[in-house]
Scaffold this motif. Structure first.
Motif, short mmCIF file in Angstrom:
data_model
loop_
_atom_site.label_atom_id
_atom_site.label_comp_id
_atom_site.label_asym_id
_atom_site.label_seq_id
_atom_site.Cartn_x
_atom_site.Cartn_y
_atom_site.Cartn_z
N LYS A 79 -25.53 9.71 34.79
CA LYS A 79 -25.28 8.78 35.90
C LYS A 79 -23.94 8.11 35.63
CE LYS A 79 -30.16 7.73 36.61
NZ LYS A 79 -31.17 6.66 36.52
N PHE A 81 -20.82 5.59 36.83
CA PHE A 81 -20.26 4.55 37.69
C PHE A 81 -18.76 4.75 37.73
CE2 PHE A 81 -17.84 0.58 37.89
CZ PHE A 81 -18.17 0.19 39.17
N THR A 82 -18.19 4.74 38.93
CA THR A 82 -16.74 4.85 39.07
C THR A 82 -16.28 3.96 40.21
OG1 THR A 82 -14.88 6.41 39.17
CG2 THR A 82 -16.78 6.88 40.59
N ASN A 83 -15.02 3.60 40.18
CA ASN A 83 -14.47 2.75 41.23
C ASN A 83 -13.73 3.62 42.24
OD1 ASN A 83 -12.65 3.21 39.06
ND2 ASN A 83 -11.32 1.58 39.74
N SER A 96 -16.37 -3.38 42.90
CA SER A 96 -17.14 -2.13 42.91
C SER A 96 -18.46 -2.30 42.16
CB SER A 96 -16.33 -1.00 42.27
OG SER A 96 -15.17 -0.74 43.02
N LEU A 97 -18.43 -3.04 41.05
CA LEU A 97 -19.66 -3.29 40.29
C LEU A 97 -20.67 -4.06 41.13
CD1 LEU A 97 -18.33 -4.24 36.74
CD2 LEU A 97 -19.88 -2.34 37.29
N GLU A 100 -22.99 -2.03 43.02
CA GLU A 100 -23.90 -1.16 42.28
C GLU A 100 -24.96 -1.89 41.46
OE1 GLU A 100 -23.89 2.15 42.56
OE2 GLU A 100 -22.24 2.02 43.99
N LEU A 107 -26.89 -2.44 35.72
CA LEU A 107 -26.10 -1.33 36.25
C LEU A 107 -26.80 -0.03 35.86
CD1 LEU A 107 -23.52 -0.29 37.64
CD2 LEU A 107 -22.38 -0.41 35.41
N ALA A 109 -26.43 3.21 35.23
CA ALA A 109 -25.47 4.27 34.91
C ALA A 109 -25.46 4.50 33.40
CB ALA A 109 -24.08 3.88 35.39
N ALA A 112 -19.14 4.79 32.53
CA ALA A 112 -18.21 4.43 33.60
C ALA A 112 -16.93 5.23 33.42
CB ALA A 112 -17.90 2.94 33.58
#
Length: 201
Positions: A79, A81-83, A96-97, A100, A107, A109, A112
């Protein structure tokens, strides 16, 4: 658990929702607000990730590289997380966080992969030391800054673009030396021409 573990996501999400209604899209404004009320939100949230943070920065190619790395990691079942594009500075990552994290600040994920503008990456790493860094076009940047470098390469396009002087060597001997346009575009020596033809095949 500290008050801000719950209050920051709640306030941030409320500001984000209001900002989206007012501006009709994404904005770094929620990130600005959260940075003011809870300066540790970014580091605290990303510290939850078991596999850490990958930082992608440099002059060109950040967005494409970030997408490729995120896609590869997702194909491994992680999983990620990206911006998204346009939020490649610290408060953009915070915004962005906010989209999510849960209301409890969790979070969901494993890792990141974050694209950061090179001017803001310095500020980011002071808050969140990355586990991995991909720095793009660093040699071009150094060349543009006027730094003297000695580079050994078969990448003729790169050498033509950034070199001030090219030395072509073969079997330990200098065969030809001069400006890139002379040596790499119109070489005077047969050995240089043969090498360039072989590389460009």
């Amino acid at each position: 658990m500290a008050w801000n573990s719950f209050a920051t996501p709640l306030i941030g999400k409320a500001v984000r929702a209001a900002s989206r209604l007012a501006h009709g899209g994404g904005s770094a404004f929620p990130g600005k607000i959260v940075e003011r009320i809870d300066p540790q939100f970014l580091s605290r949230t990303l510290a939850q990730l078991p596999l850490g943070v990958v930082l992608v920065s440099g002059t060109n190619g950040k967005t494409t590289t970030t997408r490729m790395v995120a896609s590869m990691l997702q194909s491994l079942g992680l999983k990620v997380f990206t911006n998204p594009t346009g939020s490649n500075f610290t408060r953009g990552v915070v915004s962005s966080l906010l989209a999510e994290v849960s209301l409890s600040g969790k979070l969901d994920a494993d890792i990141a992969v974050l694209e950061l503008d090179e001017a803001y990456a310095v500020h980011f790493v002071k808050q969140v030391p990355p586990d991995y860094c991909l720095l793009l076009n660093v040699m071009r940047d150094l060349a543009a800054s006027g730094m003297t470098m000695i580079v050994v390469t078969h990448e003729l396009g790169f050498a033509r673009e950034v070199a001030g002087d090219v030395v072509f060597m073969d079997k330990g001997e200098i065969v030809e030396q001069g400006p890139p346009q002379q040596v790499l575009v119109a070489p005077s020596q047969a050995r240089t021409r043969d090498f360039i033809a072989a590389v460009l095949k």
